[in-house]
Design a protein around this motif. Structure first.
Motif, PDB file in Angstrom:
ATOM      1  N   ASP A  81       0.831  -1.191   0.000  1.00 47.84           N
ATOM      2  CA  ASP A  81       0.000   0.000   0.000  1.00 47.84           C
ATOM      3  C   ASP A  81       0.873   1.252   0.000  1.00 47.84           C
ATOM      4  OD1 ASP A  81      -2.256   1.469   0.043  1.00 47.84           O
ATOM      5  OD2 ASP A  81      -2.884   0.931   2.060  1.00 47.84           O
ATOM      6  N   VAL A  82       0.265   2.373  -0.337  1.00 44.85           N
ATOM      7  CA  VAL A  82       1.007   3.624  -0.270  1.00 44.85           C
ATOM      8  C   VAL A  82       1.438   3.849   1.177  1.00 44.85           C
ATOM      9  CG1 VAL A  82       0.933   6.102  -0.751  1.00 44.85           C
ATOM     10  CG2 VAL A  82      -0.582   4.562  -1.996  1.00 44.85           C
ATOM     11  N   ALA A  83       2.726   4.096   1.373  1.00 38.73           N
ATOM     12  CA  ALA A  83       3.197   4.417   2.722  1.00 38.73           C
ATOM     13  C   ALA A  83       3.698   5.845   2.699  1.00 38.73           C
ATOM     14  CB  ALA A  83       4.325   3.485   3.123  1.00 38.73           C
ATOM     15  N   TYR A  84       3.406   6.587   3.725  1.00 45.03           N
ATOM     16  CA  TYR A  84       3.852   7.972   3.777  1.00 45.03           C
ATOM     17  C   TYR A  84       5.020   8.088   4.730  1.00 45.03           C
ATOM     18  CZ  TYR A  84      -0.290   8.931   1.097  1.00 45.03           C
ATOM     19  OH  TYR A  84      -1.217   8.931   0.094  1.00 45.03           O
ATOM     20  N   ARG A  85       6.050   8.770   4.269  1.00 49.52           N
ATOM     21  CA  ARG A  85       7.276   8.967   5.064  1.00 49.52           C
ATOM     22  C   ARG A  85       7.599  10.443   5.141  1.00 49.52           C
ATOM     23  NH1 ARG A  85       7.588   4.515   7.734  1.00 49.52           N
ATOM     24  NH2 ARG A  85       6.666   2.990   6.367  1.00 49.52           N
ATOM     25  N   TYR A  86       8.315  10.818   6.163  1.00 49.44           N
ATOM     26  CA  TYR A  86       8.577  12.229   6.409  1.00 49.44           C
ATOM     27  C   TYR A  86      10.032  12.439   6.729  1.00 49.44           C
ATOM     28  CZ  TYR A  86       3.617  11.873   6.694  1.00 49.44           C
ATOM     29  OH  TYR A  86       2.321  11.595   6.358  1.00 49.44           O
ATOM     30  N   LYS A  93      10.651  20.655   4.401  1.00 50.32           N
ATOM     31  CA  LYS A  93      10.059  19.448   4.968  1.00 50.32           C
ATOM     32  C   LYS A  93       9.511  18.640   3.798  1.00 50.32           C
ATOM     33  CE  LYS A  93       5.853  17.826   7.096  1.00 50.32           C
ATOM     34  NZ  LYS A  93       5.936  16.953   8.248  1.00 50.32           N
ATOM     35  N   ILE A  95       7.315  15.250   2.305  1.00 56.09           N
ATOM     36  CA  ILE A  95       6.364  14.161   2.522  1.00 56.09           C
ATOM     37  C   ILE A  95       6.519  13.220   1.334  1.00 56.09           C
ATOM     38  CG2 ILE A  95       3.936  13.514   2.743  1.00 56.09           C
ATOM     39  CD1 ILE A  95       3.345  16.286   3.813  1.00 56.09           C
ATOM     40  N   ARG A 254     -11.560  25.769   1.845  1.00 56.86           N
ATOM     41  CA  ARG A 254     -10.149  25.882   1.495  1.00 56.86           C
ATOM     42  C   ARG A 254     -10.060  26.459   0.085  1.00 56.86           C
ATOM     43  NH1 ARG A 254      -5.452  21.201   1.889  1.00 56.86           N
ATOM     44  NH2 ARG A 254      -3.812  22.719   2.264  1.00 56.86           N
TER      45      ARG A 254
ATOM     46  N   LEU B  12       0.255  22.673   6.751  1.00 56.19           N
ATOM     47  CA  LEU B  12      -0.276  21.521   7.477  1.00 56.19           C
ATOM     48  C   LEU B  12      -1.543  21.924   8.237  1.00 56.19           C
ATOM     49  CD1 LEU B  12       3.041  20.036   8.927  1.00 56.19           C
ATOM     50  CD2 LEU B  12       1.603  18.997   7.166  1.00 56.19           C
ATOM     51  N   GLU B  13      -1.512  23.109   8.817  1.00 53.05           N
ATOM     52  CA  GLU B  13      -2.657  23.625   9.563  1.00 53.05           C
ATOM     53  C   GLU B  13      -3.875  23.747   8.644  1.00 53.05           C
ATOM     54  OE1 GLU B  13      -2.522  27.915  10.398  1.00 53.05           O
ATOM     55  OE2 GLU B  13      -3.042  27.469  12.473  1.00 53.05           O
ATOM     56  N   GLU B  15      -4.458  22.155   5.888  1.00 51.90           N
ATOM     57  CA  GLU B  15      -4.906  20.815   5.512  1.00 51.90           C
ATOM     58  C   GLU B  15      -5.744  20.190   6.635  1.00 51.90           C
ATOM     59  OE1 GLU B  15      -2.378  17.615   3.386  1.00 51.90           O
ATOM     60  OE2 GLU B  15      -2.047  17.211   5.494  1.00 51.90           O
ATOM     61  N   ILE B  19      -9.782  19.020   6.779  1.00 48.87           N
ATOM     62  CA  ILE B  19     -10.239  17.665   7.118  1.00 48.87           C
ATOM     63  C   ILE B  19     -11.263  17.717   8.257  1.00 48.87           C
ATOM     64  CG2 ILE B  19      -9.523  15.369   7.935  1.00 48.87           C
ATOM     65  CD1 ILE B  19      -8.138  15.846   5.380  1.00 48.87           C
ATOM     66  N   ARG B 137       1.146   9.653  10.894  1.00 52.41           N
ATOM     67  CA  ARG B 137       1.766   8.550  10.143  1.00 52.41           C
ATOM     68  C   ARG B 137       3.227   8.333  10.529  1.00 52.41           C
ATOM     69  NH1 ARG B 137      -0.724  10.785   4.631  1.00 52.41           N
ATOM     70  NH2 ARG B 137      -2.681   9.652   4.558  1.00 52.41           N
ATOM     71  N   ALA B 144       1.829   4.451   9.060  1.00 51.93           N
ATOM     72  CA  ALA B 144       2.291   5.078   7.826  1.00 51.93           C
ATOM     73  C   ALA B 144       1.387   4.730   6.652  1.00 51.93           C
ATOM     74  CB  ALA B 144       3.722   4.650   7.523  1.00 51.93           C
ATOM     75  N   LYS B 145       0.586   3.692   6.814  1.00 54.74           N
ATOM     76  CA  LYS B 145      -0.280   3.243   5.711  1.00 54.74           C
ATOM     77  C   LYS B 145      -1.714   3.680   5.938  1.00 54.74           C
ATOM     78  CE  LYS B 145       3.065   0.533   4.213  1.00 54.74           C
ATOM     79  NZ  LYS B 145       3.568  -0.237   3.105  1.00 54.74           N
ATOM     80  N   ARG B 147      -5.074   5.958   6.118  1.00 52.70           N
ATOM     81  CA  ARG B 147      -5.694   7.030   5.352  1.00 52.70           C
ATOM     82  C   ARG B 147      -6.113   8.160   6.299  1.00 52.70           C
ATOM     83  NH1 ARG B 147      -3.868   4.073   1.906  1.00 52.70           N
ATOM     84  NH2 ARG B 147      -5.077   3.030   0.303  1.00 52.70           N
ATOM     85  N   SER B 187      -2.379  13.445  10.089  1.00 58.72           N
ATOM     86  CA  SER B 187      -1.627  12.386   9.402  1.00 58.72           C
ATOM     87  C   SER B 187      -0.253  12.835   8.913  1.00 58.72           C
ATOM     88  CB  SER B 187      -2.418  11.891   8.191  1.00 58.72           C
ATOM     89  OG  SER B 187      -3.519  11.133   8.607  1.00 58.72           O
ATOM     90  N   ASN B 188      -0.183  14.002   8.306  1.00 50.35           N
ATOM     91  CA  ASN B 188       1.070  14.447   7.687  1.00 50.35           C
ATOM     92  C   ASN B 188       1.994  15.218   8.624  1.00 50.35           C
ATOM     93  OD1 ASN B 188       0.880  13.339   5.130  1.00 50.35           O
ATOM     94  ND2 ASN B 188      -0.381  15.014   4.352  1.00 50.35           N
ATOM     95  N   TRP B 189       1.639  15.314   9.892  1.00 51.14           N
ATOM     96  CA  TRP B 189       2.510  16.027  10.835  1.00 51.14           C
ATOM     97  C   TRP B 189       3.530  15.059  11.415  1.00 51.14           C
ATOM     98  CZ3 TRP B 189       0.721  20.900  13.535  1.00 51.14           C
ATOM     99  CH2 TRP B 189      -0.382  21.495  12.881  1.00 51.14           C
ATOM    100  N   THR B 190       4.708  15.582  11.731  1.00 52.38           N
ATOM    101  CA  THR B 190       5.676  14.780  12.465  1.00 52.38           C
ATOM    102  C   THR B 190       5.709  15.282  13.904  1.00 52.38           C
ATOM    103  OG1 THR B 190       7.463  16.303  11.934  1.00 52.38           O
ATOM    104  CG2 THR B 190       7.132  14.464  10.426  1.00 52.38           C
ATOM    105  N   ASP B 193       6.896  18.737  13.862  1.00 50.10           N
ATOM    106  CA  ASP B 193       5.891  19.716  13.417  1.00 50.10           C
ATOM    107  C   ASP B 193       4.960  20.084  14.565  1.00 50.10           C
ATOM    108  OD1 ASP B 193       6.830  19.560  10.766  1.00 50.10           O
ATOM    109  OD2 ASP B 193       5.497  17.891  10.300  1.00 50.10           O
TER     110      ASP B 193
END
Lengths: 424, 301
Positions: A81-86, A93, A95, A254, B12-13, B15, B19, B137, B144-145, B147, B187-190, B193
């Motif tokens: 599956d798609v995995a997201y990494r940072y 930064k 993604i 948005r 990120l904020e 986004e 959501i 993630r 990480a997988k 949604r 999801s996209n924050w570390t 962040d």
């Protein structure tokens, strides 16, 4: 804002990229390398994959285990599956949407590509351009990814040969000339040994271009969003229902394109009424202007009937309005497309139903030929289809705006997302 | 010259706010999972921004293991009052008392796994159809997988191999009766962040995150705080250390790190130099290689 200036690290740019490659092209190794060299891998993670590698009888620490997190993936040694990494460098930064290379999982590449500014496509220098490479380049161009970097990997296994690299480069440039690609660059690398990933390779003095990391850190992404055509899909109406804010009515959403300013004359679709922007409330409070991709709340001078799914635009720059839409669809379901079938459809914040009127042609993604006789659209197929929607959509061509130009189709029986469409 | 660029935190904020609003628009009875940790504090901060000047269109839900740090509960109640939100509490103790869940025993006993029972029961009791969570993630490889909109069947289960593709900013929240969604706006924050955003926005966080003196025991390299829920094993002893917590969960399984970070700036420096992940101190993740995936399949956060 002064606070941000005092702390440089609070003010980085965000770059989203996707990585694609065939099985064993070394994609996971490359990602592992980027994470490792940017010090984004932690000791406990490294320790954990060292143990896993030993348990599995591997000779080297397998960096792929960093990204393949699911049990089935670790067992089968593949990415599902798609995995997201940072990771982050002092400048940006990042993604990463890491998408699997198997044919059957192409829909994942489309998913990963849909939000990316940039795509890295890996090519195994020993194999050259294969069917998957063409598919990936085609999908990247179809999804309008502004920048594509072709990494010719495993250069160490072909003695860092310049001629092999140049051959792959010219082969792919030949294929890509038929695609709409704004910016495509080639880098010879060895992900395993780190050549030209972060540091310049000593083994390839003939290569005078940038390293992958340098390109990722410096490529210009400021102009990737449409800041010309003002589009504000209304997402949610805020009505506090309190004494203090008795008459308050704010339109939250948005910004999908352009720049909106307080005092601007705007038009609300579908009603067509015009009014002026009274106030814009951004994430940091009131602002004089707001632009894509900010999430804001707008208040209008006049009391109009505006609800979710409506769109606020400029009077002299309106999107197309129609119930008949042609799209290029990537099919994502094992159930074939049903011509004359009905689907639920989502576009910006608008929900509707649609009927698939016609399949115009399917695309052979290896030759880019249009197949007009083959109208069977199944999993991973890409086809041009005509839709009629139950209500008018306000849209732009996907080429002009990826947000107002995209739709998804949903199977009404299973609720699964079955198609990703780009408006033509 | 006006600028049309957002920095990474503002993007990120934007986004996340999108959501959160999408959840309010697409679901009938959403709820925001609130643990008292920094991620859920940032979540409530973003939710307030998403709907102001109106109040939150959904309540906060706290799954109370009964093994919380007292500071967490105090902070939770203060925050709920400040933002004028409604709070729903699901009690793990009640799940145990009513026989719906069985308490683990032994020195490493934790209520981490049985929280899932309470969570699913509470969701059903109030007919919540979407739960907003602060999961990220970068926390763990199974996450990480994940949604943004994560579909759960009527048993609350996650099927990682059969997830809906998620494209552009089009989120498919359609479901049949009895199913629900977990939604992860961060999801996209570390971890970095989140800390940078807390600094940027001057967000208040519990004192547990800052360095303080506390009695702890070192168990397999993890510092656990002294509490009624930790029993000393042979050869172990309580020691007073200057520590802080990188994550806040149950007292029984949240490890502390030795630290002298007393400000957010200090914490950011520490996180930047850290050589292990924040969940590296979480005993619940160390149970097996795929501990997180296995719990998530069963309906964990």
């Amino acid at each position: 804002m002064s606070k941000i200036k005092d702390n440089g690290y609070l003010d980085m740019e965000l770059l989203r990229f996707t990585t694609a490659g065939s099985v064993d092209d070394g994609k996971s190794t490359l990602i592992g390398r980027l994470l490792y060299d940017s010090k984004s891998i932690f000791e406990d993670q490294l320790e954990s994959i060292q143990i896993s590698s030993i348990n599995r009888g591997f000779e080297h620490v397998n960096l792929a285990l960093l990204t393949d997190g699911l049990r089935a993936e670790r067992d089968q040694g593949i990415t599902i599956d798609v995995a997201y990494r940072y990771f982050a460098t002092p400048k940006r930064k990042f993604i990463i949407a890491d998408t699997p290379g198997h044919v059957q999982y192409t829909r994942n590449m489309v998913t990963g590509a849909s939000t990316a500014n940039l795509a890295i496509i890996l090519v195994d220098s020993r194999k050259g351009i294969v069917e998957q490479t063409k598919r990936h380049a085609f999908i990247a161009s179809l999804l309008g990814i502004p920048h594509i970097i072709i990494c010719v990997n495993k250069m160490d296994l072909i003695d860092y040969s310049e001629s092999v690299f140049e051959k792959i480069k010219s082969d792919l440039q030949g294929f890509a000339s038929k695609l709409h690609i704004r910016d495509m660059q080639f880098i010879p690398i060895s992900a395993l040994h780190g050549d030209n990933v972060v540091d310049k390779s000593k083994n390839m003095p003939w290569y005078g271009g940038p390293t992958l990391m340098y390109l990722l850190e410096t490529i210009h992404i400021g102009s990737d969003l449409n800041l010309i055509d003002c589009r504000f899909p209304v997402q949610y109406v805020i009505r506090p229902q309190s004494d203090k804010y008795h008459d308050y009515r704010g339109y939250a959403g948005r910004i999908a394109g352009g720049v909106f300013r307080t005092g601007d004359k705007v038009m609300v679709l579908p009603s067509g009424f015009t009014t002026y922007i009274k106030e814009i409330d951004g994430a940091e409070g009131k602002v004089d202007y707001a632009f894509a991709p900010m999430s804001v709340t707008m208040r209008l001078e006049n009391e109009l009937d505006v609800s979710r799914g409506d769109m606020i635009v400029r009077e002299n720059n309106v999107p197309e309005v129609s119930q008949d839409i042609d799209i290029m669809v990537c099919w994502m379901s094992p159930k074939k497309i049903n011509v004359n079938g009905k689907y639920a459809i989502k576009h910006t914040t608008r929900d509707a139903r649609c009927i698939v009127k016609n399949v115009l042609y399917k695309i052979n993604i290896n030759t880019l030929h249009r197949l007009q006789d083959d109208k069977e659209v199944g999993m991973n197929d890409i086809a041009r289809i005509s839709l009629r929607t139950t209500q008018p959509f306000f849209f732009d061509k996907y080429k002009l705006n990826r947000i107002t130009g995209s739709v998804i189709l949903i199977d009404e029986a299973t609720n699964d997302t079955v198609g990703a469409g780009m408006i033509l | 010259m006006q600028s049309y660029n957002l920095n990474h935190l503002r993007e990120l904020e934007a986004e996340s706010i999108f959501i959160i609003r999408e959840v309010a628009a697409q679901f009938e009875r959403p709820v925001l999972l609130f643990s008292g940790g920094k991620d859920s504090i940032v979540m409530s901060h973003l939710a307030v921004k998403a709907f102001r000047p109106a109040k939150l269109p959904f309540p906060l839900l706290h799954i109370d293991t009964g093994h919380n740090f007292p500071e967490t509960i105090e902070f939770r109640d203060g925050l709920v009052e400040k933002i004028g939100a409604r709070l729903v509490v699901g009690s793990v103790q009640e799940s145990i008392d009513s026989g719906r869940a069985t308490e683990e025993t032994g020195p490493n006993a934790s209520r981490n796994i049985i929280q899932t029972v309470t969570l699913l029961d509470t969701m059903e009791k109030y007919s919540f159809d979407a739960a907003l969570g602060g999961g990220r993630r970068d926390e763990e490889k199974a996450r990480a997988k994940e949604r943004f909109f994560s579909h759960r069947d009527s048993f609350g289960q996650w099927d990682p191999k059969n997830q809906r593709p998620e494209l552009w900013n089009l989120f498919n929240g359609r479901k049949i009766q009895g199913e629900h969604f977990r939604v992860f706006p961060l999801s996209n924050w570390t971890e970095m962040d989140v800390w940078q955003y807390i600094l940027l926005e001057q967000i208040e966080i519990p004192s547990l995150y800052f360095a303080h003196q506390r009695e702890c025991v070192n168990r397999k390299g993890v510092w656990l705080a002294k509490s009624d829920y930790i029993q000393l094993l042979d050869g172990e002893k309580w020691e007073t250390k200057q520590i802080r917590f990188r994550t806040i969960g149950d007292m029984s399984c949240t490890g502390a790190t030795i630290s002298d970070a007393t400000t957010i700036e200090d914490i950011i420096k520490e996180v930047a130099a850290a050589r292990s992940t924040e969940r590296g101190t979480r005993a619940d993740d160390k149970r097996s290689e795929t501990a997180m995936e296995d719990r998530k399949k069963e309906g964990y956060f």
